[in-house]
Design a protein around this motif. Sequence first.
Motif, PDB file in Angstrom:
ATOM      1  N   SER A 185       0.837  -1.196   0.000  1.00 16.96           N
ATOM      2  CA  SER A 185       0.000   0.000   0.000  1.00 16.96           C
ATOM      3  C   SER A 185       0.871   1.245   0.000  1.00 16.96           C
ATOM      4  CB  SER A 185      -0.896  -0.008   1.238  1.00 16.96           C
ATOM      5  OG  SER A 185      -1.712   1.129   1.255  1.00 16.96           O
ATOM      6  N   GLY A 186       0.539   2.181  -0.893  1.00 22.26           N
ATOM      7  CA  GLY A 186       1.281   3.425  -0.968  1.00 22.26           C
ATOM      8  C   GLY A 186       2.498   3.406  -1.862  1.00 22.26           C
ATOM      9  N   CYS A 187       2.709   2.304  -2.608  1.00 22.80           N
ATOM     10  CA  CYS A 187       3.919   2.203  -3.436  1.00 22.80           C
ATOM     11  C   CYS A 187       3.794   2.936  -4.770  1.00 22.80           C
ATOM     12  CB  CYS A 187       4.292   0.748  -3.670  1.00 22.80           C
ATOM     13  SG  CYS A 187       3.234  -0.105  -4.854  1.00 22.80           S
ATOM     14  N   GLY A 188       2.561   3.315  -5.168  1.00 24.11           N
ATOM     15  CA  GLY A 188       2.367   4.051  -6.414  1.00 24.11           C
ATOM     16  C   GLY A 188       1.783   3.236  -7.554  1.00 24.11           C
ATOM     17  N   ALA A 189       1.455   1.966  -7.312  1.00 17.51           N
ATOM     18  CA  ALA A 189       0.925   1.115  -8.382  1.00 17.51           C
ATOM     19  C   ALA A 189      -0.409   1.656  -8.924  1.00 17.51           C
ATOM     20  CB  ALA A 189       0.759  -0.325  -7.893  1.00 17.51           C
ATOM     21  N   SER A 190      -1.315   2.035  -8.051  1.00 16.97           N
ATOM     22  CA  SER A 190      -2.611   2.565  -8.502  1.00 16.97           C
ATOM     23  C   SER A 190      -2.439   3.910  -9.196  1.00 16.97           C
ATOM     24  CB  SER A 190      -3.573   2.719  -7.319  1.00 16.97           C
ATOM     25  OG  SER A 190      -3.892   1.450  -6.795  1.00 16.97           O
ATOM     26  N   THR A 191      -1.507   4.712  -8.719  1.00 16.54           N
ATOM     27  CA  THR A 191      -1.234   5.994  -9.361  1.00 16.54           C
ATOM     28  C   THR A 191      -0.714   5.775 -10.778  1.00 16.54           C
ATOM     29  OG1 THR A 191      -0.755   7.031  -7.233  1.00 16.54           O
ATOM     30  CG2 THR A 191       0.113   8.127  -9.198  1.00 16.54           C
ATOM     31  N   LEU A 192       0.157   4.806 -10.956  1.00 19.90           N
ATOM     32  CA  LEU A 192       0.686   4.486 -12.283  1.00 19.90           C
ATOM     33  C   LEU A 192      -0.447   4.035 -13.218  1.00 19.90           C
ATOM     34  CD1 LEU A 192       3.453   4.452 -13.702  1.00 19.90           C
ATOM     35  CD2 LEU A 192       3.558   2.022 -13.181  1.00 19.90           C
ATOM     36  N   LEU A 193      -1.366   3.241 -12.708  1.00 16.23           N
ATOM     37  CA  LEU A 193      -2.521   2.800 -13.500  1.00 16.23           C
ATOM     38  C   LEU A 193      -3.397   3.989 -13.886  1.00 16.23           C
ATOM     39  CD1 LEU A 193      -4.301   0.580 -14.702  1.00 16.23           C
ATOM     40  CD2 LEU A 193      -5.397   0.388 -12.459  1.00 16.23           C
ATOM     41  N   ARG A 194      -3.640   4.902 -12.955  1.00 14.72           N
ATOM     42  CA  ARG A 194      -4.449   6.077 -13.272  1.00 14.72           C
ATOM     43  C   ARG A 194      -3.771   6.960 -14.316  1.00 14.72           C
ATOM     44  NH1 ARG A 194      -5.730   5.510  -7.772  1.00 14.72           N
ATOM     45  NH2 ARG A 194      -4.110   6.977  -7.130  1.00 14.72           N
ATOM     46  N   LEU A 195      -2.457   7.028 -14.299  1.00 12.26           N
ATOM     47  CA  LEU A 195      -1.733   7.789 -15.324  1.00 12.26           C
ATOM     48  C   LEU A 195      -1.896   7.121 -16.690  1.00 12.26           C
ATOM     49  CD1 LEU A 195       1.552   8.645 -13.405  1.00 12.26           C
ATOM     50  CD2 LEU A 195      -0.310  10.206 -13.975  1.00 12.26           C
ATOM     51  N   ALA A 196      -1.835   5.799 -16.724  1.00 13.99           N
ATOM     52  CA  ALA A 196      -1.969   5.066 -17.989  1.00 13.99           C
ATOM     53  C   ALA A 196      -3.359   5.237 -18.595  1.00 13.99           C
ATOM     54  CB  ALA A 196      -1.674   3.581 -17.784  1.00 13.99           C
ATOM     55  N   THR A 197      -4.379   5.342 -17.748  1.00 11.85           N
ATOM     56  CA  THR A 197      -5.752   5.462 -18.256  1.00 11.85           C
ATOM     57  C   THR A 197      -6.154   6.899 -18.545  1.00 11.85           C
ATOM     58  OG1 THR A 197      -6.709   5.631 -16.036  1.00 11.85           O
ATOM     59  CG2 THR A 197      -6.492   3.409 -16.989  1.00 11.85           C
ATOM     60  N   GLY A 198      -5.321   7.857 -18.122  1.00  7.93           N
ATOM     61  CA  GLY A 198      -5.650   9.258 -18.339  1.00  7.93           C
ATOM     62  C   GLY A 198      -6.493   9.858 -17.242  1.00  7.93           C
ATOM     63  N   ALA A 199      -6.755   9.107 -16.166  1.00  7.42           N
ATOM     64  CA  ALA A 199      -7.538   9.629 -15.050  1.00  7.42           C
ATOM     65  C   ALA A 199      -6.758  10.685 -14.277  1.00  7.42           C
ATOM     66  CB  ALA A 199      -7.958   8.492 -14.115  1.00  7.42           C
ATOM     67  N   GLU A 200      -5.431  10.642 -14.375  1.00  6.71           N
ATOM     68  CA  GLU A 200      -4.562  11.656 -13.768  1.00  6.71           C
ATOM     69  C   GLU A 200      -3.497  12.035 -14.777  1.00  6.71           C
ATOM     70  OE1 GLU A 200      -2.809  10.869  -9.978  1.00  6.71           O
ATOM     71  OE2 GLU A 200      -4.606   9.864  -9.219  1.00  6.71           O
ATOM     72  N   ARG A 201      -2.897  13.191 -14.565  1.00 12.32           N
ATOM     73  CA  ARG A 201      -1.796  13.654 -15.408  1.00 12.32           C
ATOM     74  C   ARG A 201      -0.497  13.592 -14.605  1.00 12.32           C
ATOM     75  NH1 ARG A 201      -3.304  16.542 -20.160  1.00 12.32           N
ATOM     76  NH2 ARG A 201      -5.552  16.691 -20.245  1.00 12.32           N
ATOM     77  N   CYS A 202       0.572  13.246 -15.296  1.00 11.51           N
ATOM     78  CA  CYS A 202       1.867  13.179 -14.610  1.00 11.51           C
ATOM     79  C   CYS A 202       2.425  14.586 -14.421  1.00 11.51           C
ATOM     80  CB  CYS A 202       2.849  12.283 -15.357  1.00 11.51           C
ATOM     81  SG  CYS A 202       3.080  12.677 -17.085  1.00 11.51           S
ATOM     82  N   ASP A 203       3.242  14.750 -13.382  1.00 10.80           N
ATOM     83  CA  ASP A 203       3.882  16.034 -13.114  1.00 10.80           C
ATOM     84  C   ASP A 203       5.168  16.199 -13.920  1.00 10.80           C
ATOM     85  OD1 ASP A 203       1.988  16.960 -11.201  1.00 10.80           O
ATOM     86  OD2 ASP A 203       2.852  15.580  -9.736  1.00 10.80           O
ATOM     87  N   GLY A 204       5.711  15.089 -14.399  1.00 10.29           N
ATOM     88  CA  GLY A 204       6.918  15.116 -15.218  1.00 10.29           C
ATOM     89  C   GLY A 204       6.948  13.893 -16.117  1.00 10.29           C
ATOM     90  N   GLY A 205       7.588  14.006 -17.260  1.00  6.12           N
ATOM     91  CA  GLY A 205       7.677  12.885 -18.195  1.00  6.12           C
ATOM     92  C   GLY A 205       6.466  12.764 -19.093  1.00  6.12           C
ATOM     93  N   THR A 206       6.392  11.639 -19.803  1.00  7.27           N
ATOM     94  CA  THR A 206       5.286  11.409 -20.743  1.00  7.27           C
ATOM     95  C   THR A 206       4.730  10.001 -20.619  1.00  7.27           C
ATOM     96  OG1 THR A 206       6.794  10.659 -22.483  1.00  7.27           O
ATOM     97  CG2 THR A 206       6.235  13.008 -22.464  1.00  7.27           C
ATOM     98  N   VAL A 207       3.441   9.888 -20.917  1.00  6.62           N
ATOM     99  CA  VAL A 207       2.762   8.594 -21.012  1.00  6.62           C
ATOM    100  C   VAL A 207       2.196   8.516 -22.418  1.00  6.62           C
ATOM    101  CG1 VAL A 207       0.930   7.129 -20.138  1.00  6.62           C
ATOM    102  CG2 VAL A 207       2.162   8.641 -18.567  1.00  6.62           C
ATOM    103  N   GLN A 208       2.559   7.459 -23.139  1.00 10.20           N
ATOM    104  CA  GLN A 208       2.096   7.298 -24.515  1.00 10.20           C
ATOM    105  C   GLN A 208       1.380   5.958 -24.651  1.00 10.20           C
ATOM    106  OE1 GLN A 208       5.364   7.479 -27.246  1.00 10.20           O
ATOM    107  NE2 GLN A 208       4.048   7.758 -29.017  1.00 10.20           N
ATOM    108  N   VAL A 209       0.145   6.015 -25.132  1.00 10.87           N
ATOM    109  CA  VAL A 209      -0.648   4.814 -25.374  1.00 10.87           C
ATOM    110  C   VAL A 209      -0.937   4.775 -26.864  1.00 10.87           C
ATOM    111  CG1 VAL A 209      -2.769   3.573 -24.857  1.00 10.87           C
ATOM    112  CG2 VAL A 209      -1.673   4.959 -23.071  1.00 10.87           C
ATOM    113  N   GLU A 210      -0.522   3.704 -27.509  1.00 13.94           N
ATOM    114  CA  GLU A 210      -0.724   3.577 -28.967  1.00 13.94           C
ATOM    115  C   GLU A 210      -1.438   2.305 -29.298  1.00 13.94           C
ATOM    116  OE1 GLU A 210       3.252   3.693 -30.490  1.00 13.94           O
ATOM    117  OE2 GLU A 210       3.220   5.848 -30.595  1.00 13.94           O
TER     118      GLU A 210
END
Length: 82
Positions: free
Chosen positions: A57-82
């Motif tokens: 709990s708290g390791c960032g796994a759910s946050t990473l999933l939300r970034l991949a789905t577009g539910a959240e935006r990253c503060d740095g870097g890029t997420v690309q889904v093709e």
Amino acid sequence: MVAVTPVEPAGTGRAPRPRGWSIVFRGVSRDRAGVRVLHDIDLEIAAGRIAAIVGPSGCGASTLLRLATGAERCDGGTVQVE
């Protein structure tokens, strides 16, 4: 201990075309309440592959999933889904 074993479909003489999307994280970081919860994540998941992001709990796994789905935006870097 963690073991990752790729499983390929039985050969038919020609390679099947991957289905689905590829997801690429490049230098992704995310902050919550001024605390960095994801630090410069680089990850590529090829089309047709299954990946599991797990941890305590708290390791960032759910946050990473939300970034991949577009539910959240990253503060740095890029997420690309093709």
